[in-house]
Design a protein around this motif. Structure first.
Motif, mmCIF file in Angstrom:
data_model
loop_
_atom_site.group_PDB
_atom_site.id
_atom_site.type_symbol
_atom_site.label_atom_id
_atom_site.label_comp_id
_atom_site.label_asym_id
_atom_site.label_seq_id
_atom_site.Cartn_x
_atom_site.Cartn_y
_atom_site.Cartn_z
ATOM 1 N N ASN A 134 -5.177 1.161 -1.410
ATOM 2 C CA ASN A 134 -5.148 2.436 -0.690
ATOM 3 C C ASN A 134 -5.777 3.556 -1.502
ATOM 4 O OD1 ASN A 134 -3.890 1.373 1.577
ATOM 5 N ND2 ASN A 134 -1.821 1.797 0.813
ATOM 6 N N GLN A 135 -5.538 3.554 -2.797
ATOM 7 C CA GLN A 135 -6.098 4.595 -3.660
ATOM 8 C C GLN A 135 -7.610 4.506 -3.741
ATOM 9 O OE1 GLN A 135 -4.023 4.193 -7.379
ATOM 10 N NE2 GLN A 135 -2.152 5.193 -6.642
ATOM 11 N N THR A 136 -8.134 3.281 -3.794
ATOM 12 C CA THR A 136 -9.606 3.135 -3.863
ATOM 13 C C THR A 136 -10.278 3.622 -2.584
ATOM 14 O OG1 THR A 136 -9.514 0.859 -3.021
ATOM 15 C CG2 THR A 136 -9.436 1.158 -5.417
ATOM 16 N N ARG A 137 -9.583 3.546 -1.468
ATOM 17 C CA ARG A 137 -10.139 4.019 -0.204
ATOM 18 C C ARG A 137 -9.864 5.500 0.022
ATOM 19 N NH1 ARG A 137 -11.541 0.145 3.498
ATOM 20 N NH2 ARG A 137 -11.084 1.598 5.203
ATOM 21 N N GLY A 138 -8.991 6.085 -0.821
ATOM 22 C CA GLY A 138 -8.662 7.491 -0.675
ATOM 23 C C GLY A 138 -7.979 7.810 0.631
ATOM 24 N N ALA A 139 -7.222 6.829 1.150
ATOM 25 C CA ALA A 139 -6.594 7.004 2.461
ATOM 26 C C ALA A 139 -5.200 7.581 2.310
ATOM 27 C CB ALA A 139 -6.522 5.664 3.183
ATOM 28 N N THR A 140 -4.899 8.578 3.165
ATOM 29 C CA THR A 140 -3.543 9.118 3.170
ATOM 30 C C THR A 140 -2.601 8.202 3.943
ATOM 31 O OG1 THR A 140 -4.101 10.437 5.116
ATOM 32 C CG2 THR A 140 -4.342 11.493 2.962
ATOM 33 N N SER A 141 -3.135 7.559 4.967
ATOM 34 C CA SER A 141 -2.364 6.567 5.716
ATOM 35 C C SER A 141 -3.053 5.222 5.561
ATOM 36 C CB SER A 141 -2.277 6.947 7.208
ATOM 37 O OG SER A 141 -1.596 8.165 7.375
ATOM 38 N N GLY A 142 -2.544 4.399 4.677
ATOM 39 C CA GLY A 142 -3.195 3.122 4.396
ATOM 40 C C GLY A 142 -2.417 1.960 4.973
ATOM 41 N N ILE A 143 -2.349 0.882 4.189
ATOM 42 C CA ILE A 143 -1.680 -0.329 4.635
ATOM 43 C C ILE A 143 -0.166 -0.155 4.534
ATOM 44 C CG2 ILE A 143 -1.396 -2.782 4.168
ATOM 45 C CD1 ILE A 143 -4.207 -2.751 2.986
ATOM 46 N N ARG A 144 0.531 -0.592 5.555
ATOM 47 C CA ARG A 144 1.993 -0.568 5.556
ATOM 48 C C ARG A 144 2.495 -2.016 5.521
ATOM 49 N NH1 ARG A 144 2.697 1.041 10.240
ATOM 50 N NH2 ARG A 144 3.519 -0.862 11.235
ATOM 51 N N ILE A 145 3.258 -2.354 4.475
ATOM 52 C CA ILE A 145 3.748 -3.730 4.309
ATOM 53 C C ILE A 145 4.990 -3.946 5.162
ATOM 54 C CG2 ILE A 145 4.751 -5.375 2.682
ATOM 55 C CD1 ILE A 145 3.013 -4.202 0.525
ATOM 56 N N GLU A 146 4.978 -5.029 5.923
ATOM 57 C CA GLU A 146 6.152 -5.466 6.683
ATOM 58 C C GLU A 146 6.601 -6.800 6.093
ATOM 59 O OE1 GLU A 146 4.796 -5.642 10.684
ATOM 60 O OE2 GLU A 146 4.744 -3.460 10.934
ATOM 61 N N ARG A 147 7.731 -6.828 5.446
ATOM 62 C CA ARG A 147 8.179 -8.003 4.698
ATOM 63 C C ARG A 147 9.233 -8.786 5.461
ATOM 64 N NH1 ARG A 147 10.912 -7.284 -1.175
ATOM 65 N NH2 ARG A 147 12.745 -6.889 0.101
ATOM 66 N N ARG A 148 9.064 -10.115 5.477
ATOM 67 C CA ARG A 148 10.073 -11.021 6.024
ATOM 68 C C ARG A 148 10.343 -12.098 4.977
ATOM 69 N NH1 ARG A 148 8.237 -13.676 11.344
ATOM 70 N NH2 ARG A 148 10.316 -14.565 11.125
ATOM 71 N N VAL A 149 11.623 -12.430 4.801
ATOM 72 C CA VAL A 149 12.007 -13.426 3.805
ATOM 73 C C VAL A 149 12.704 -14.586 4.514
ATOM 74 C CG1 VAL A 149 13.274 -13.876 1.675
ATOM 75 C CG2 VAL A 149 12.288 -11.609 2.088
ATOM 76 N N TRP A 150 12.185 -15.768 4.314
ATOM 77 C CA TRP A 150 12.793 -16.957 4.907
ATOM 78 C C TRP A 150 13.803 -17.570 3.948
ATOM 79 C CZ3 TRP A 150 8.559 -20.283 7.801
ATOM 80 C CH2 TRP A 150 7.991 -19.493 8.806
ATOM 81 N N PHE A 151 14.914 -18.098 4.504
ATOM 82 C CA PHE A 151 15.952 -18.854 3.800
ATOM 83 C C PHE A 151 16.844 -17.995 2.908
ATOM 84 C CE2 PHE A 151 12.140 -21.762 3.836
ATOM 85 C CZ PHE A 151 12.491 -22.393 5.009
ATOM 86 N N ASN A 152 16.459 -16.744 2.638
ATOM 87 C CA ASN A 152 17.248 -15.876 1.759
ATOM 88 C C ASN A 152 16.895 -14.434 2.098
ATOM 89 O OD1 ASN A 152 18.657 -14.634 -0.284
ATOM 90 N ND2 ASN A 152 17.701 -15.751 -1.961
ATOM 91 N N PRO A 153 17.385 -13.905 3.219
ATOM 92 C CA PRO A 153 16.904 -12.622 3.741
ATOM 93 C C PRO A 153 16.993 -11.456 2.775
ATOM 94 C CG PRO A 153 18.282 -13.744 5.359
ATOM 95 C CD PRO A 153 18.409 -14.519 4.083
#
Length: 370
Positions: free
Chosen positions: A150-169
């Motif tokens: 995100n910093q290299t692109r200079g974006a104020t709104s960049g990638i948003r991580i959505e995390r899911r965990v299997w077997f151990n939430p």
């Protein structure tokens, strides 16, 4: 028929003698069961994992310059190794279930469009929670790479991580560590009990008397093996009860399949111990040999370091380590709810090891001691 009954009576007498030798001393009774209780509590509160490298797969539905750039940042860390490029979401379960990868990145089709429009672009991270500390560290590393992107692109709104965990939430380390202990802690004393079995008889001068009885070396082997196997199953049960009801780690699989796996694993471990016992001239030698191999067995089991992180020559060496496959069976049944169809490849090395070590021990009884 009478000969069969007589042999069975002699075998039962031998097994009874073995049990009495193990439990008649109050100190022995404490040593057999208290360490499993204390060690399971200690490991449950104190053990952790470290991150070494992270194999991952990608489901890139965008196939854009932005997604290629992001993946280049990820591969450039030296920590992440791309193992597969998936074509559909149906392939995700396969690569995680068989532990080909630790995580899967899902890049949606509108990824580049969202970034170009200045909108947060979702990036799905699906983690294998069976190794919770490693998974948590990997997720943090992904977050660091995304932040740098995100910093290299200079974006104020960049990638948003959505995390899911299997077997151990919740990525609790206890969930991933403690099921391993159902096999690991019982092996320590099971191996030692089996290793001391024949050596104790020889040191006390009673093994020669045993050899002149009508019992064959294989029946002697069975009489020596069954008490050690039963002790191992009891110790595993103690750890299982502590994990399930004290630490409240939920179990997803079949209890019957779990005990089938434990029985197969314990049989292989006892075979190793009896082979050591048959090779030893006295109890001191048996204890020395047992302690010499216990630490390598623990280190090469995947308990502290995932097997896939080890050098290739050590990965090959783990195929003769019953603990590696015993822990894999227990962990997958306990956390995943894996079935026999999922685990049959883990049973084969254990059965092969038992098929080699138990006859070897019987052969050593006959050829080394007579």
């Amino acid at each position: 028929m009478n000969d069969l009954v007589a042999t069975l009576v002699q075998l039962i007498s031998l097994i009874r003698k073995e049990f009495l030798a193990l439990v008649k001393d109050p100190a022995n009774r404490v040593i057999l069961f208290v360490p499993a209780l204390m060690q399971s509590l200690l490991f449950g509160y104190g053990a952790t994992y470290d991150l070494t490298h992270v194999p991952y797969a990608v489901l890139d539905q965008s196939r854009s310059a932005a997604s290629v750039e992001l993946l280049a940042h990820l591969d450039g860390t030296g920590v992440f190794q791309r193992k597969a490029l998936l074509e559909s979401s149906q392939q995700i379960a396969g690569v995680i279930d068989d532990q080909t990868v630790l995580l899967v990145l899902g890049i949606p089709a509108d990824f580049a469009d969202q970034l170009a429009a200045g909108q947060p672009a979702p990036l799905q991270v699906i983690l294998d929670g069976r190794n919770s500390t490693t998974a948590g560290s990997a997720a943090a590393q992904v977050a660091a790479v995304v932040e740098a992107f995100n910093q290299t692109r200079g974006a104020t709104s960049g990638i948003r991580i959505e995390r899911r965990v299997w077997f151990n939430p919740n990525l609790e380390s206890r969930w991933s560590i403690m099921p391993n202990l159902i096999a690991a802690l019982s092996m320590l004393q099971t191996l030692l009990i089996a290793a001391l079995s024949v050596a104790r008889e020889r040191e006390q001068g009673t093994f020669d008397q045993l050899l002149v009885t009508p019992l064959t070396p294989m029946l002697i082997l069975i009489g020596k093996a069954l008490p050690a196997i039963l002790i191992g199953i009891i110790q595993s049960s103690i750890v299982l009860v502590i994990i399930r009801f004290w630490f409240e780690v939920p179990m997803n699989g079949s209890i019957a399949l779990l005990y089938l796996g434990l029985l197969t694993f314990t049989l292989a471990a006892v075979g190793v111990g009896l082979s050591i016992s048959a090779l030893s001239l006295n109890m001191q030698q048996a204890m020395l040999y047992a302690f010499l191999i216990i630490m390598p067995l623990m280190l090469l089991s995947g308990l502290l370091t995932p097997v896939r992180n080890m050098p290739e020559v050590l990965q090959i060496a783990t195929y003769v380590n019953p603990l590696r496959f015993g822990m894999a069976i227990v962990r997958r049944i306990y956390l995943e709810g894996a079935t026999l169809g999922d685990l049959w490849t883990q049973f084969i090395p254990l059965l092969a090891l038992a098929a080699v070590t138990l006859p070897l021990a019987a052969w050593l009884f006959r050829n080394r001691l007579t």
